[in-house]
Enzyme design. Structure first.
Site, short mmCIF file in Angstrom:
data_model
loop_
_atom_site.label_atom_id
_atom_site.label_comp_id
_atom_site.label_asym_id
_atom_site.label_seq_id
_atom_site.Cartn_x
_atom_site.Cartn_y
_atom_site.Cartn_z
N GLU A 173 -2.59 -7.83 1.22
CA GLU A 173 -3.04 -6.82 0.26
C GLU A 173 -1.86 -6.46 -0.62
O GLU A 173 -0.70 -6.53 -0.19
CB GLU A 173 -3.52 -5.56 0.99
CG GLU A 173 -4.80 -5.71 1.78
CD GLU A 173 -5.23 -4.40 2.41
OE1 GLU A 173 -5.35 -3.40 1.68
OE2 GLU A 173 -5.43 -4.38 3.64
N LYS B 164 -14.16 0.53 -5.97
CA LYS B 164 -13.16 1.57 -5.71
C LYS B 164 -12.82 2.23 -7.04
O LYS B 164 -13.61 3.00 -7.57
CB LYS B 164 -11.97 0.96 -4.98
CG LYS B 164 -12.37 0.47 -3.58
CD LYS B 164 -11.22 -0.10 -2.80
CE LYS B 164 -11.60 -0.41 -1.36
NZ LYS B 164 -12.68 -1.41 -1.22
N ASN C 137 -12.71 6.30 -2.43
CA ASN C 137 -11.86 5.39 -3.19
C ASN C 137 -12.17 5.44 -4.68
O ASN C 137 -11.77 4.55 -5.43
CB ASN C 137 -12.04 3.95 -2.68
CG ASN C 137 -11.67 3.81 -1.22
OD1 ASN C 137 -10.66 4.34 -0.78
ND2 ASN C 137 -12.47 3.08 -0.46
N ASP D 102 -5.24 -9.43 -2.17
CA ASP D 102 -6.34 -8.48 -2.26
C ASP D 102 -5.83 -7.24 -2.99
O ASP D 102 -5.05 -6.46 -2.45
CB ASP D 102 -6.81 -8.13 -0.85
CG ASP D 102 -8.03 -7.21 -0.86
OD1 ASP D 102 -8.33 -6.65 -1.93
OD2 ASP D 102 -8.65 -7.03 0.20
N SER E 59 -4.52 -0.23 2.55
CA SER E 59 -5.56 0.79 2.51
C SER E 59 -5.34 1.94 3.47
O SER E 59 -5.91 3.01 3.29
CB SER E 59 -6.92 0.16 2.79
OG SER E 59 -6.92 -0.49 4.05
N HIS F 200 -7.10 -1.82 -3.68
CA HIS F 200 -6.69 -0.44 -3.91
C HIS F 200 -5.67 -0.30 -5.05
O HIS F 200 -5.23 0.81 -5.34
CB HIS F 200 -6.13 0.16 -2.61
CG HIS F 200 -7.16 0.26 -1.54
ND1 HIS F 200 -8.04 1.31 -1.44
CD2 HIS F 200 -7.50 -0.59 -0.54
CE1 HIS F 200 -8.85 1.13 -0.42
NE2 HIS F 200 -8.54 -0.02 0.14
N HIS G 58 -6.81 -6.23 5.27
CA HIS G 58 -8.19 -5.78 5.47
C HIS G 58 -8.90 -6.54 6.58
O HIS G 58 -8.67 -7.74 6.78
CB HIS G 58 -8.99 -5.97 4.18
CG HIS G 58 -8.90 -4.81 3.24
ND1 HIS G 58 -8.60 -4.96 1.90
CD2 HIS G 58 -9.08 -3.48 3.43
CE1 HIS G 58 -8.60 -3.77 1.31
NE2 HIS G 58 -8.88 -2.86 2.21
#
Length: 379
Positions: free
Chosen positions: A169, A231, A36, A198, A173, A201, A123
């Protein structure tokens, strides 16, 4: 009886092995198509130089205690002040990891009598927090605004009187797809709900200056965002950003924050430098976005894959054994691509998770796609 206490665990491991689900640790070898470290900051001279300078100036390696005791270092406070300014929020709190931060948020903020609606593909840390928290929680179909609203309306009809929390998210991910942020914010406003986003990413990669996909909405009282530092930022830890009231509440009522030893001050230094790099070196994001577009074209032409439009490109194979065999073959050719199996992804969707970073160039991407096409064509 020698070995008897371990029998149940050994049986579990044998069962996982029979299903091709036994996990093992393997070294980092080959070209990076699995990490990541999207912007290539983890081993950057600038990040390393900032940490080296901090050590030379006497910054300790360990925090030595929780933030509420002697563990509250100036480096933590400097990072939090810079992060609040960078992301446009009242406050920021630094946690030891994204997993802990998600767990902390969902066990501390939603109260008994509240409802938490969680995207089914969020997640694992969010799922763990929802299960351990005090609020009633429901799972909603992935990226389905109607499904979230149905859960809220049904709960109200059944007598639910508390606050509603929605947790998602911004960039997922395992699929590399985005949450419908505008619709989610509108839904939260309509139901006087809190929205927990979240950005793990997306931070560093998407949004103005890499501020994430929820950047346009940060600073609102009902938005809480999580920005991981391990990440794209190349360090470790996580920043929770939100209103001053909610951050003060976490300091006073969040057990993972109160009772855990604070993160290393050196990681606070690294994360702070990474935020500065996001502003100072926008070409890193430009180059990564070029990688995303280039890989998308290559994978479509050679492997018939539809681009996710992000730096996370899934290649769904389905069968567990076939997935792991393809991953092993690619690793043998020098490409570090990992197979992802249930329970990390739903049954029947085992996949390669191809991660695009600045640790490779376009020639590496072309070679990887060619190897993938050859492996897939082999029996």
């Amino acid at each position: 009886m020698k070995g008897a206490p371990l029998a149940r665990y050994d049986a579990t491991l044998q069962g996982l092995a029979r299903k091709d689900r036994l996990r093992t640790l393997s070294p980092r070898t080959g070209l990076d198509f699995s990490s990541n470290d999207y912007l290539g900051l983890a081993a950057s001279r600038r990040l390393g130089g900032a940490v080296a300078a901090a050590i030379a100036q006497g910054t300790p390696v360990g925090a030595t205690g929780s933030r509420l005791l002697r563990g509250n270092a100036p480096e933590h406070e400097q990072l939090e002040a810079d992060a609040a300014a960078f992301f446009g929020t009242d406050r920021a709190l630094f946690f030891g990891s994204g997993y802990i931060a998600n767990f902390a948020l969902l066990t501390a903020l939603p109260q008994k009598g509240d409802l938490l609606v969680l995207d089914e593909l969020a997640h694992a840390s969010m799922h763990e927090g929802a299960q351990a928290g005090r609020a009633e929680f429901k799972l909603a179909a992935h990226n389905d605004i109607g499904a979230i609203e149905d859960e809220i309306n049904n709960w109200r009809v059944e007598g639910g009187m508390g606050r509603v929390w929605i947790a998602v998210e911004s960039l997922y991910s395992m699929d590399g797809d985005r949450a419908p942020m505008e619709s989610l914010v509108e839904l939260a406003d309509r139901h006087d709900a809190f929205l927990v986003v979240d950005e793990a990413h997306a931070t560093g990669v998407w949004g103005p200056d890499g501020r994430g996909l929820a950047a346009a909405f940060e600073g609102r009282d009902n938005i809480i965002a999580l920005h991981t530092c391990g990440k794209a930022l190349g360090a470790s830890g996580a920043l929770v950003t939100g209103s001053g009231t909610l951050c003060d509440y976490l300091v006073n009522r969040c057990r993972p924050f109160i009772y855990a030893t604070a993160p290393s001050p050196l990681m606070a230094v690294a994360a702070r430098e990474a935020l500065a790099i996001l502003s100072d070196e926008p070409l890193r994001r430009v180059r990564l976005h070029e990688h995303v577009a280039f890989a998308g074209r290559q994978l479509a032409e050679r492997c018939g894959v539809t681009s996710s439009g992000s730096q996370i490109q899934p290649f769904v194979i389905g069968d567990v054994r076939r997935t792991m065999a393809v991953a092993t073959a690619l690793q043998a050719r020098g490409f570090d691509i990992r197979g992802i199996r249930p329970p990390t992804v739903p049954e029947g969707t085992s996949r390669l998770r191809i991660s695009l970073t600045l640790n490779v160039d376009e020639a590496d991407i072309s070679a990887m796609v060619e190897a993938l096409a050859e492996v897939l064509a082999s029996p």
